[in-house]
Scaffold this active site. Structure first.
Site, PDB file in Angstrom:
ATOM      1  N   LYS A 140       0.808  -1.222   0.000  1.00  0.00           N
ATOM      2  CA  LYS A 140       0.000   0.000   0.000  1.00  0.00           C
ATOM      3  C   LYS A 140       0.840   1.270   0.000  1.00  0.00           C
ATOM      4  O   LYS A 140       0.431   2.297  -0.532  1.00  0.00           O
ATOM      5  CB  LYS A 140      -0.945   0.003   1.206  1.00  0.00           C
ATOM      6  CG  LYS A 140      -1.952  -1.156   1.213  1.00  0.00           C
ATOM      7  CD  LYS A 140      -3.065  -0.942   0.226  1.00  0.00           C
ATOM      8  CE  LYS A 140      -4.088  -2.078   0.266  1.00  0.00           C
ATOM      9  NZ  LYS A 140      -5.091  -1.954  -0.801  1.00  0.00           N
ATOM     10  N   SER A 159       1.666  -9.657  -0.741  1.00  0.00           N
ATOM     11  CA  SER A 159       1.321  -8.233  -0.656  1.00  0.00           C
ATOM     12  C   SER A 159       1.547  -7.628   0.724  1.00  0.00           C
ATOM     13  O   SER A 159       1.762  -6.425   0.837  1.00  0.00           O
ATOM     14  CB  SER A 159      -0.131  -8.034  -1.079  1.00  0.00           C
ATOM     15  OG  SER A 159      -0.998  -8.828  -0.293  1.00  0.00           O
ATOM     16  N   GLU A 180      -9.996   5.784   2.924  1.00  0.00           N
ATOM     17  CA  GLU A 180     -10.780   4.673   3.452  1.00  0.00           C
ATOM     18  C   GLU A 180      -9.805   3.545   3.734  1.00  0.00           C
ATOM     19  O   GLU A 180      -8.715   3.514   3.164  1.00  0.00           O
ATOM     20  CB  GLU A 180     -11.822   4.221   2.413  1.00  0.00           C
ATOM     21  CG  GLU A 180     -11.293   3.242   1.348  1.00  0.00           C
ATOM     22  CD  GLU A 180     -10.212   3.808   0.450  1.00  0.00           C
ATOM     23  OE1 GLU A 180     -10.097   5.045   0.340  1.00  0.00           O
ATOM     24  OE2 GLU A 180      -9.449   3.007  -0.144  1.00  0.00           O
TER      25      GLU A 180
HETATM   26  C1  LIG Z   1      -1.695  -6.978   2.574  1.00  0.00           C
HETATM   27  C2  LIG Z   1      -2.836  -6.641   1.675  1.00  0.00           C
HETATM   28  N1  LIG Z   1      -2.969  -7.281   0.504  1.00  0.00           N
HETATM   29  C3  LIG Z   1      -3.984  -7.024  -0.324  1.00  0.00           C
HETATM   30  C4  LIG Z   1      -4.959  -6.103  -0.015  1.00  0.00           C
HETATM   31  C5  LIG Z   1      -6.104  -5.912  -0.958  1.00  0.00           C
HETATM   32  O1  LIG Z   1      -6.034  -4.740  -1.705  1.00  0.00           O
HETATM   33  P1  LIG Z   1      -5.699  -4.767  -3.247  1.00  0.00           P
HETATM   34  O2  LIG Z   1      -6.577  -5.761  -3.895  1.00  0.00           O
HETATM   35  O3  LIG Z   1      -5.970  -3.374  -3.674  1.00  0.00           O
HETATM   36  O4  LIG Z   1      -4.262  -5.115  -3.391  1.00  0.00           O
HETATM   37  C6  LIG Z   1      -4.862  -5.391   1.175  1.00  0.00           C
HETATM   38  C7  LIG Z   1      -5.873  -4.385   1.526  1.00  0.00           C
HETATM   39  O5  LIG Z   1      -6.021  -3.908   2.597  1.00  0.00           O
HETATM   40  C8  LIG Z   1      -3.772  -5.666   2.043  1.00  0.00           C
HETATM   41  O6  LIG Z   1      -3.637  -5.026   3.205  1.00  0.00           O
END
Ligand SMILES: Cc1ncc(COP(=O)(O)O)c(C=O)c1O
Lengths: 401, 256
Positions: free
Chosen positions: A89, A377, A111
């Site tokens: 993020k 992620s 948000e």
């Molecule tokens: C670690 C992590 N991965 C994935 C996501 C999902 O978001 P996005 O689909 O935009 O990557 C989030 C959202 O809060 C997150 O904190």
């Protein structure tokens, strides 16, 4: 196939800016300026420097030896969990805070679902000395309490969203309302590739650093700058968009997006948008979303707050419809299993969101010698309470085998 | 010319009241509209409850949530309007979000609306550019008035565009706020209204958002052809006691 939006912000049938007039001037200001700002030399210099020195990029591409042995293929983890604040993020919030500054905005709103985007926003707002207000569903404030504490320590005000399912969708509604009420000084820092044009394109550009680095790292490690498969979880879809971006035109790279099935696609307790959704408008974007036959948006469910969203970004809707992307789902249980598996095999505790991507390993055909990148992620610190609640099941599982 | 356009030719100081269909009770819509007309209201805007009403404030959002819980559906709203039309020729505007039209089928929705006696539409998240390309012909052929909103941030050129595409009237958002926030019509607003009035628009204007009492209604009438009241009326309906009485008391509190 073209994977950039047209001048109205459409990826094929999906995208656009379906916003009330009260937001028009703000969204238009951004639309007219974002490309110029992002492509300017001063922006690029500042952005790259912060990504490197502040966020800690490039993030490693780690060859997961034991996981690879188990699945009989070559698995690499793109370690977005090692970023400052613990998830991908921050790539986006650094980019957008620099845009906000250049637009002369003084007040930042956002948000958040899992709280990762909220923390990443509160972090860059602190860094730039800007006021920051984060909207978060009441349910999410409870299940991601550590991140609420972090945002407060960082000086942000966390405002509970109390309508609907009191999760990410409702927090987004509240943030948009706030923006309508503060049209002059406020910048809305969206956390995923969702919302009205130009947000999906802008956030995709900021997250594309993930696949830019992947190309260099894969070349170094495998002799080819591309993998056979990339797997990423999709809430709104920002980490997936970033991991896919530089491979969208490379048809030989399979792009695998994993949505949260919650208790199961047919349970009514799910967030698997492509499997249960249809075309409509959510948060200013024409895309796929979960809704009933009256067009009322369904309250989604997932154990993972970051994936608990009833839509997906328009780029992903386009990838799904055009079949460029493979869309899979993982249930709460499968994600938990995958999280424990990674932890015990590699010593890495993943975020619950990322665990959904890991769970796809059991659902796809894997071949020896193939190179598979999983976009890890985020890290699991925020999810410890949930994990500990399930610890016994997995300890027993392990002893039983 | 349809009923809305006729109304503006015949009257000044228009009072347009907003209500949420299916609120407080599922079947209240017809009763409330007929009482509003008896109480002297000139025009009624019926909200189609939506799960995610981005342009509405907390009061209207809450009423929408309640109405959805009550089981309101678009078919029922059309039936309620048919029932109203058996007894009343008051101009009626339907307000809702584009996703609702898409789910129903836009063409089917517009035809049904026209057929049951709706005169105008407010779809706040329908961009004017999309309207021109996809819906304008259909809307005009059905003799429906599409009403667009302008806000204090709307630039002159865009006001002209929205005025050119609006029929019936132009909806002037009093301040850049979602519905239900108290507006101080006296000061900063004044120059905004003056700017609009100097433009010689083809449509009359109604001021909405934040109009809640006699004072703000009268201020709106000095600056436009009248006012739209929503949240304040919904709040009045939430009180204990007889619905009919609330309607008459409320309208009396605005203009006698
Ligand atoms: C670690 C992590 N991965 C994935 C996501 C999902 O978001 P996005 O689909 O935009 O990557 C989030 C959202 O809060 C997150 O904190």
């Amino acid at each position: 196939m073209n994977y950039s939006p047209d001048k109205y912000g459409f990826y094929g049938d999906f995208g656009g800016a379906f916003i009330p007039e009260m937001l028009y001037s703000n969204v238009e200001l951004l639309r007219q300026n974002y490309v110029g700002i992002i492509e300017s030399k001063s922006f690029q210099t500042a952005f790259k420097k912060l990504l490197q020195d502040y966020a800690g990029r490039p993030t490693p591409l780690y060859f997961a030896r034991r996981l690879s042995e188990k699945y009989q293929t070559n698995i690499f983890l793109k370690r977005e969990d090692l970023n400052h604040t613990g998830a991908h993020k921050i790539n986006n919030t650094i980019g957008q805070i620099l845009v906000a500054q250049r637009l002369g905005k003084k007040r930042i709103i956002a948000e958040t679902g899992a709280g990762q985007h909220g923390v990443a926003t509160a972090t860059v707002a602190a860094l730039m000395g800007l006021e920051c207000i984060v909207y978060m569903g009441e349910v999410d404030m409870a299940r991601q309490a550590p991140n609420v504490a972090r945002m407060r320590m960082l000086g942000a005000e966390v405002r509970p969203a109390k309508s609907g399912s009191r999760t990410l969708k409702d927090a987004t509604n509240e943030a948009i309302r706030d923006w309508i009420n503060h049209p002059k000084d406020t910048y809305y820092l969206i956390g995923s590739v969702v919302g009205p044009h130009p947000y999906p394109d802008m956030v995709t550009r900021f997250q594309s650093v993930i696949s830019r680095e992947m190309k260099i790292q894969l070349l170094e490690k495998t002799g080819r700058d591309y993998p056979d498969k990339i797997i990423a979880c999709v809430g709104g879809g920002s980490n997936a968009a970033g991991a896919f971006y530089h491979y969208l035109d490379r048809e030989n790279v399979e792009l695998i997006a994993v949505e949260a099935e919650g208790l199961g696609v047919d349970s009514g307790q799910t967030a698997a948008t492509t499997q249960t959704g249809s075309k409509g408008i959510i948060h200013g974007s024409k895309t796929l979303l979960m809704q009933n036959e009256e067009g009322q948006i369904t309250e989604p469910y997932s154990i993972s707050a970051g994936l608990d969203y009833p839509g997906i970004g328009p780029l992903h809707a386009h990838l799904f419809k055009s079949r460029r992307g493979t869309f899979l789902g993982a249930t709460d249980t499968e994600a938990l299993q995958a999280a424990f598996e990674l932890t015990r095999l590699e010593g890495i505790i993943p975020a619950l969101e990322s665990a959904h991507a890991l769970a796809a390993l059991k659902k796809i055909e894997l071949h020896p010698g193939e190179n598979v990148v999983i976009n890890l992620s985020g890290r699991g610190d925020k999810d410890m309470e949930t994990y500990l609640n399930h610890l016994d099941e997995y300890n027993n599982d392990k002893n039983g085998k | 010319m349809n009923k809305i356009e006729q109304l503006f030719q015949q009257k000044k100081d228009i009072l347009n009241i907003y209500l949420t269909a299916g609120f407080p009770k599922l079947a209240d819509t017809v009763k409330i509209v007929l009482e509003l007309e008896k109480a002297g209201v000139d025009m009624v805007e019926i909200g189609m409850p939506f799960s995610d009403p981005l342009a509405d404030g907390p009061v209207i959002q809450h009423s929408s949530t309640e109405a959805i819980k009550n089981g309101i559906r678009l078919e029922m709203i059309f039936d309620q309007i048919r029932e109203i039309r058996k007894h009343s020729q008051i101009p009626l505007i339907l307000m809702g979000y584009l996703n609702q039209l898409m789910a129903y089928g836009e063409k089917a929705f517009l035809e049904e609306a026209a057929q049951c006696g709706v005169d105008g539409l407010i779809i706040p998240d329908l961009p004017v550019e999309i309207y021109q390309k996809q819906y304008k012909q259909m809307v005009e052929d059905l003799n429906l008035d599409m009403i667009f909103l302008i806000s204090p941030q709307t630039e002159t050129g865009r006001i002209k565009l929205l005025d050119a595409e609006s029929r019936g009237f132009l909806y002037v958002v009093s301040s850049s706020s979602i519905t239900g926030q108290k507006a101080d019509l006296q000061q900063a607003q004044k120059s905004y209204f003056d700017r609009i009035n100097r433009m010689n628009l083809r449509n009359p204007t109604l001021i909405g958002f934040g109009i809640s009492d006699r004072k703000s209604y009268e201020a709106a009438c000095r600056n436009a052809s009248g006012a739209i009241i929503g949240s304040a009326f919904i709040r009045a309906l939430e009180k204990e006691g007889l619905l009919k009485q609330h309607v008459h008391d409320f309208v009396k509190s605005i203009r006698s």
